[in-house]
Structure formats: structure tokens, C-alpha cells
Enzyme design. Sequence first.
Site, PDB file in Angstrom:
ATOM      1  N   GLY A 284       0.807  -1.214   0.000  1.00  0.00           N
ATOM      2  CA  GLY A 284       0.000   0.000   0.000  1.00  0.00           C
ATOM      3  C   GLY A 284       0.840   1.262   0.000  1.00  0.00           C
ATOM      4  O   GLY A 284       2.056   1.237   0.172  1.00  0.00           O
TER       5      GLY A 284
ATOM      6  N   GLY B 209       6.262  -3.108   3.428  1.00  0.00           N
ATOM      7  CA  GLY B 209       5.917  -3.526   4.777  1.00  0.00           C
ATOM      8  C   GLY B 209       6.382  -4.922   5.121  1.00  0.00           C
ATOM      9  O   GLY B 209       7.305  -5.460   4.492  1.00  0.00           O
ATOM     10  N   ASP B 210       5.718  -5.539   6.089  1.00  0.00           N
ATOM     11  CA  ASP B 210       6.184  -6.842   6.568  1.00  0.00           C
ATOM     12  C   ASP B 210       6.114  -7.907   5.483  1.00  0.00           C
ATOM     13  O   ASP B 210       6.997  -8.769   5.379  1.00  0.00           O
ATOM     14  CB  ASP B 210       5.415  -7.281   7.816  1.00  0.00           C
ATOM     15  CG  ASP B 210       3.905  -7.287   7.616  1.00  0.00           C
ATOM     16  OD1 ASP B 210       3.434  -6.834   6.556  1.00  0.00           O
ATOM     17  OD2 ASP B 210       3.188  -7.744   8.525  1.00  0.00           O
TER      18      ASP B 210
ATOM     19  N   THR C 275       5.593   1.066   6.621  1.00  0.00           N
ATOM     20  CA  THR C 275       4.238   0.750   7.039  1.00  0.00           C
ATOM     21  C   THR C 275       3.695   1.955   7.779  1.00  0.00           C
ATOM     22  O   THR C 275       4.255   2.378   8.797  1.00  0.00           O
ATOM     23  CB  THR C 275       4.168  -0.498   7.932  1.00  0.00           C
ATOM     24  OG1 THR C 275       2.895  -0.539   8.577  1.00  0.00           O
ATOM     25  CG2 THR C 275       5.252  -0.505   8.985  1.00  0.00           C
TER      26      THR C 275
ATOM     27  N   ASP D 233       1.194   2.087   9.510  1.00  0.00           N
ATOM     28  CA  ASP D 233       0.674   1.678  10.820  1.00  0.00           C
ATOM     29  C   ASP D 233       1.742   1.635  11.905  1.00  0.00           C
ATOM     30  O   ASP D 233       1.415   1.485  13.077  1.00  0.00           O
ATOM     31  CB  ASP D 233       0.044   0.278  10.727  1.00  0.00           C
ATOM     32  CG  ASP D 233      -1.151   0.234   9.797  1.00  0.00           C
ATOM     33  OD1 ASP D 233      -1.649   1.297   9.427  1.00  0.00           O
ATOM     34  OD2 ASP D 233      -1.564  -0.877   9.438  1.00  0.00           O
TER      35      ASP D 233
ATOM     36  N   GLY E 135      -4.761   0.991  10.975  1.00  0.00           N
ATOM     37  CA  GLY E 135      -4.200   0.196  12.052  1.00  0.00           C
ATOM     38  C   GLY E 135      -4.841  -1.164  12.068  1.00  0.00           C
ATOM     39  O   GLY E 135      -5.740  -1.428  12.863  1.00  0.00           O
TER      40      GLY E 135
ATOM     41  N   ILE F  39      -4.768  10.065   4.245  1.00  0.00           N
ATOM     42  CA  ILE F  39      -3.532   9.884   5.007  1.00  0.00           C
ATOM     43  C   ILE F  39      -2.474   9.189   4.163  1.00  0.00           C
ATOM     44  O   ILE F  39      -1.315   9.595   4.124  1.00  0.00           O
ATOM     45  CB  ILE F  39      -3.827   9.078   6.290  1.00  0.00           C
ATOM     46  CG1 ILE F  39      -4.669   9.912   7.262  1.00  0.00           C
ATOM     47  CG2 ILE F  39      -2.524   8.640   6.959  1.00  0.00           C
ATOM     48  CD1 ILE F  39      -5.115   9.151   8.494  1.00  0.00           C
TER      49      ILE F  39
END
Length: 460
Positions: A105, A193-194, A222, A224, A268, A383
Site C-alpha cells: 500500500g 511492509g512486513d 508501514t 501503521d 491500524g 492519510i
Amino acid sequence: MESMHSSPNSTTFPLPPIELQTIPSLSDTIPNLPTLPNPIDKSPYYHPDPSFYLSACDVILRQIIFDFSSPSSSSPLLAYHRAGPRRFIRFDSDDVRAAIVTCGGLCPGLNTVIRELVVALWDLYGVRQIFGVQSGYRGFYSADMVELNPRVVDNWHLRGGTALVTSRGGFDLEKIVGAIEKRGFNQVYCIGGDGTMRGAVKIFNEIQRRKLHVSITGIPKTVDNDIGIIDRSFGFQTAVEIALQAIHAAHVEAESAVNGVGLVKLMGRNTGHIALHATLSSRDVDCCLIPEIDFYLEGKGGLFEFLDQNLKKNGHAVLVVAEGAGQNLIPRTESQKAEEDESGNPVFLDVGPWLKSELNNWWKRDHPGELFTLKYIDPTYMIRAVPANATDNLYCTLLAHSSIHGAMAGYTGFVSGQINGNYAYIPIEEVAAAKNAVDVKDHKWAWLRSVTNQPDFQQA
């Protein structure tokens, strides 16, 4: 614990042994790699003194807080190599072919990281073969590469999103590594990300198995802030800043109506860092719901009772909910329970509209005929899509430079990240496996509870 008094105002305590988390080097599997002087020595922009370069002895401790009143632990303290330029490198700049890929994302700062990778490779190390991989991991084998240089990326840091285009899924290890080998890439920078980091681990292992002269490095992304070990991920502070705008709007709407409630859903999925930090920064939030804390709606100590009391007292209320909160409360079918997205993550149901509906039904049932106004705000894509703020822009720059210095020095299978305010090289396997949940037992969560006065949702 023994202590030694060196002066009336100081005490020396022994520390446990230190265990250095080493990171792989290309020289571990590839013999006869060249050892070259760092071209920064001859850079017209730098005039480094001897202390500018770091050595293998420069390390950063992961744990820096100790309670000396407790018995000393025999467990070793973890340490990581400090990130930064090395006096000698393992790549001839003329031979470097670098690939940069963004996956997953969107996140504020993606374009800044890309820009700074390109500019630093070009200006600091004289690299002239830099390519952007379009469409995420699948772009290695299915899309044209974009040739990058400082002129092309000049204003990318002012733009949101990723100029390279991103996607989820499409991870085919054989095709990806085959494309890396065929195209002659010897430095690969994976930003994501992860899931992206787990993919980078597989790419690293396959490259090690094939004994290719390729350095793989990850830059964790990320919004989050749920990646472990590092202090924070880039884009997080920008996300909190924009989330505050949504909370402010919800507060204005709520206090301008009779029995007004502002409901804000923030990002989140697995952690509530954005919701937590935005709530603490706002001070206008009456209740913050995060994935790390279960909550319930009905009965004594439930959300409905708390909101009812708040509305009677203040006439309005603001509720913040992280997208991963309350997933156990939302009805779902068996097929929905087993559903996964392209990255292999469980598909979450949308807590915002569900909670909005539950709040409206509650009010109609328990307060028939009374005025009630509920405004729901979901700023998720606002965001994700904005450019990074000043703090994140600087952070992105330093992460990019750290990654380049490590790759040029011949390190591979590592992630650049901030640990206790300093930049370190962390084995990519550790980062891919580590999580960063909100610690609901620490002082920050206690501070939030004191600001909101929300219930603890502990049923008797």
C-alpha cells in the site's frame, strides 16, 4: 549486584555481555571480491575526516533502559552494527546496476526514499545505472524498467504515492531472481511492509543459494508503524498529523449538534499506534479503540454506557477506532473468516460502518424520539496519499543513505532502521518476523486512559 564508587556522585554497575547481531556480507559466499577505497573521499561535496567512516566496532544497543535494583540478568544485550559509510567498499561504482522497487500500500515518504536513493547513488558514489521496478515485485518479470537519474526524480519528494507504481502480491521467487540475474542487477532496494520484507528474505536466500554477486536490502514501510525492532517506520508521523485533522473535524461536527457524536476510523490493522498517538495529540477524543484491547458494546462498563454518560455530561463525544479493532464483534460468514488478500493477510471487515450502524441502532432503541447526530469520517486514503512532512522527509533521506552505504560496503540481507535514535543495520529475517504492538501496560497507554477517561472494558 556489585558496585564500585568512582566518585561521591557516581556509581558504576556491570552490564550483561553484549551479543552483536551480525549481518551477511557478499564476501561470505563470493571469494575474491574487490576492496576499493570509498569514492566519497574524492567527492567535491564532502571533505571527510577520519572519524567520518564507521567500522565493524561501531554498534548500537537495542536495550538502553535498565533497572539496577533488580538482579542482574545473564541474558546478553543485543547490539547491531551502526549504519553509515565505510572506508572501503565492495562494488566498483561503474559496475553497479541498482534496482528500486516499492510494494504494498501507499505511505507518505515513498517518493522521498526513491528520490534519495537515486540522488545519493548518483552524487555520492558515482553510480549511473539506476532503475525503478514498476508494479511491485511482479514488475521484475512483467513490466518495463524505468531508468532513473537525479533530473527524473528531482521533485518526487513533493508528491504523494509512489511514482514507480505499486501492487500487492505477484511474488514469484523463480521469476524475480531470474529477472534480477538476467538484467544484471547487483543491488536491489526493496521498500515495503512486513510482507515485502518476508519476500525480500526469500529473494536473499535464493540469491545466496545461487551465489550471485547481489546485495539485497530492505527499507521498512508501514504507515501503521507495526514493524518491530526499529523506533518507527517512515510516514508514521505524517499519518498522525493528517489524522489529527480528521479528529478536529469530527470534534467540530459533534459539538455543533445536539447529542453529537463524531466517529473517526483510522488505519491500524494489527496495531493502534496511529489512533493512540493521534488521540494523545488531539485531547478532543473521548474514547480510543485499538486492536490490542477488546471492547464490548452492551451492559455495564460497555461502550454504549460510556457514551451515554458522556453525552449527558458534555452534550457531544468523539470516538476514534483503528481499523483492526472489534473484528471479533463483527458478524461474518465462514467464507469471510478464511478470506485473504493478495499478500496473504486476513481480510478485515470494515469496523467503521459497522460501528456507525450499531451506534444508530442503540440510540433509536434506548432513546426513542431524542435528537442524535452521528458524523462518520474515514480519512484512510487522505492519510496514505499525502507527501511526507518535514520530519518524515528527513527520516526518509537518512534511511536511504544508510541503505546505500551498507550495500556499497558489501553487506546484504539487511534492513536500515532507527534504533534508540541512531541508524543501524538489522538482519532482514529479524525485521520480517518482528512485530510492534501497542504495549497497553506502559505509561503511554496509561496517559491515554487519563486523557479520555474511557473504560477498561474488563467484564466481571
